[in-house]
Enzyme design. Structure first.
Site, mmCIF file in Angstrom:
data_model
loop_
_atom_site.group_PDB
_atom_site.id
_atom_site.type_symbol
_atom_site.label_atom_id
_atom_site.label_comp_id
_atom_site.label_asym_id
_atom_site.label_seq_id
_atom_site.Cartn_x
_atom_site.Cartn_y
_atom_site.Cartn_z
ATOM 1 N N ASP A 87 -16.127 -11.208 7.972
ATOM 2 C CA ASP A 87 -15.025 -10.286 7.705
ATOM 3 C C ASP A 87 -14.154 -10.969 6.655
ATOM 4 O OD1 ASP A 87 -12.655 -8.872 7.660
ATOM 5 O OD2 ASP A 87 -12.147 -9.197 9.769
ATOM 6 N N ASP A 143 -7.744 1.326 11.345
ATOM 7 C CA ASP A 143 -7.806 -0.083 10.935
ATOM 8 C C ASP A 143 -6.687 -0.376 9.931
ATOM 9 O OD1 ASP A 143 -8.404 -2.558 9.857
ATOM 10 O OD2 ASP A 143 -10.522 -2.135 9.483
ATOM 11 N N LYS A 185 -7.604 -9.859 -2.417
ATOM 12 C CA LYS A 185 -8.579 -8.795 -2.164
ATOM 13 C C LYS A 185 -8.091 -7.453 -2.721
ATOM 14 C CE LYS A 185 -10.660 -6.559 1.891
ATOM 15 N NZ LYS A 185 -10.869 -6.773 3.324
ATOM 16 N N GLU A 227 -15.656 -1.902 7.108
ATOM 17 C CA GLU A 227 -14.935 -2.554 8.213
ATOM 18 C C GLU A 227 -14.813 -1.669 9.463
ATOM 19 O OE1 GLU A 227 -12.540 -5.336 5.025
ATOM 20 O OE2 GLU A 227 -11.451 -3.723 6.030
#
Length: 506
Positions: free
Chosen positions: A10, A196, A73, A174
């Site tokens: 992850d 999420d 990211k 994810e």
């Protein structure tokens, strides 16, 4: 003898984590020294020129904010000219500028780095920790990305793996990984919502689980909404309050900003358990006369909720859109899963409880589910596995081409299932044309200018003839990872044409 294991990674905006399925079939998170399971996704170069990754980078962050890269990211696969970059520039102390492909280049400790290189450093650290712990070299991994990542962002993650000789066997979304962590081995028949909200990105997916089949009905998200924005709401309030009291703007002082950032994150976390916390930083700066000044404030949970209300609203608007896309109502949903550290905020849970008419499930660990799901999926790809998982995922936003009028001709609509292939018949528009160029975009808008340019494909080797008499068959292929490839052939001869792809940047 079977090959060395495939781990699940992850790769998060603020923290990263890895897991593996052991021979016994148990899933194990890979610990870091000190017993931590997550590694901060932070890269730094200190004043001696040493590269630091993870905890070592985080520890020196306050003193060295200009050469410490975090939240990177959010910039992966992004155009330098996009809004995202402008917003990030205001929030971070490290320097970014346009790279050769109008992507983002970072200057860290007198060296320059692409975003792929930064991702590769973090991936490399995770791999080394895993190799040391498992006492075997790790060469393959399943890596997760936000469901709302576009083709270029996904490609960037694969490229980051190549830079360090780590084969990214598969990229999975994810929320889909979190659903695997929840559902594998339970023989369920359920429709679940995965909400999420991580450090830097928000995703929501509606997934139907039928034993070992995980079918994504619809997905949506925002790669620029996450815990960092909740921290920034506190920071902004503190700066405004301090300026009003003293006339001093602390935003130009990177070390002061770093101290405020650290305390803002701690305050946010503390307010999930308490109604009120002090916000005190001694000697934050000096007056012109050399008098030290302190920050002394109180924060209440109510204040934090008011400051971040519109962030929570944005997530719920996306939940509503994804429900509409899936054709389901709140009553059809069996469970709501919370993933990502920011979902620990009580108001997020309260608002979801009201929205769905039932409290979210505690069925997965919000920080660990994604890595666990990635490891389970990795295990299902091994040669000697007895775990077979079928993932039916979707693309998060439409892929299509530019029409003559600047409109967007959709080839794959949003939430089209993947893998997927479509054929288009194109024809020449001028006499003796030997090349055909197409600009491919991805996004949710009707005009291409508001979508992301994935690249310009040029097909050469067309037979010269009168305009409109030559056909070219173009095949668009989206892989299980949501990555597009294209090829063209001459239907008359069946001959494949040469494709050149310029990932041009607008």
């Amino acid at each position: 003898m079977h090959k060395e294991p495939i781990i699940g990674i992850d790769l998060g905006t603020t923290n990263s984590c890895a897991a593996i399925v052991e021979d016994s079939g148990n899933v194990k998170l890979i610990p870091y020294k000190g017993g931590e399971y997550t590694i901060p996704s932070i890269f730094a170069i200190d004043d001696k020129g040493n590269e630091l990754i993870g905890f070592e980078a985080k520890r020196q962050w306050q003193l060295n904010p200009r050469n410490t890269v975090y939240g990177s990211k959010r910039l992966v696969g992004v155009n330098y000219s996009s809004e995202v970059v402008g917003t990030m520039k205001k929030a971070v102390a490290y320097n970014m500028r346009a790279g050769t492909k109008n992507d983002v280049t970072l200057d860290v400790g007198k060296k320059e780095f692409s975003l792929q290189e930064i991702s590769a450093k973090i991936l490399g650290k995770i791999r080394d920790v895993a190799s040391n712990y498992l006492k075997t070299p790790i060469k393959r991994a399943v890596v997760t990305v936000p469901a709302y990542f576009n083709d270029r962002q996904r490609q960037s993650v694969k490229d980051a793996g190549k830079l360090i000789d780590l084969e990214v066997v598969r990229i999975i979304n994810e929320p889909t990984a979190a659903a695997l962590a929840y559902g594998v081995g339970k023989t369920l028949k359920e429709k679940v919502v995965i909400y999420d909200l991580g450090g830097g990105t928000f995703d929501v997916s509606i997934i139907e689980i039928r034993d070992r089949v995980f079918e994504v009905k619809a997905t949506g998200g925002d790669v620029f909404l996450g815990g960092i924005d909740f921290d920034n709401a506190i920071i902004h309030h503190v700066l405004k309050d301090f300026a009003a009291k003293t006339g001093i703007d602390l935003a130009t002082d990177p070390v002061a900003m770093q101290r405020i950032k650290d305390l803002a994150e701690r305050t946010k976390i503390d307010l999930s358990a308490r109604e009120e916390v002090p916000f005190n930083i001694p000697f934050i700066t000096m007056t012109a006369q050399g008098q030290p000044l302190n920050i002394e404030m109180k924060f209440t949970r109510k204040m934090l909720e008011q400051l971040t209300n519109q962030l929570v609203d944005r997530t719920l608007q996306m939940v509503a859109r994804v429900l509409v896309d899936s054709g389901l109502s709140t009553k059809d949903i069996d469970e709501v899963m919370l993933v990502g550290g920011q979902t620990r905020m009580p108001v997020v849970q309260d608002r979801l409880t009201k929205f769905f008419g039932k409290p979210p499930s505690k069925g997965v660990h919000p920080d660990e589910a994604v890595a666990i799901g990635a490891a389970l999926y990795a295990h299902s790809l091994e040669d000697n596995t007895n775990l077979r998982i079928q993932l039916l995922d979707v693309i998060p936003m439409a892929i299509g081409l530019e029409r003559g009028d600047g409109g967007f001709h959709v080839v794959f609509p949003r939430n089209a299932s993947i893998p997927n292939a479509k054929q288009l018949l194109a024809t020449t528009s001028i006499d003796n044309q030997t090349e055909l160029a197409m600009r491919i975009y991805q996004g949710d808008h009707d005009t291409v200018a508001r979508n992301d340019l994935l690249g310009e494909f040029t097909f050469s080797g067309i037979m010269p003839a009168k305009a409109g008499t030559v056909n070219v068959e173009i095949i668009f292929d989206v892989s299980v990872e949501g990555i597009l490839t294209m090829r063209a052939k001459d239907p008359a001869t069946g001959r494949e044409m040469k494709t050149t792809v310029r990932v041009t940047q607008s």
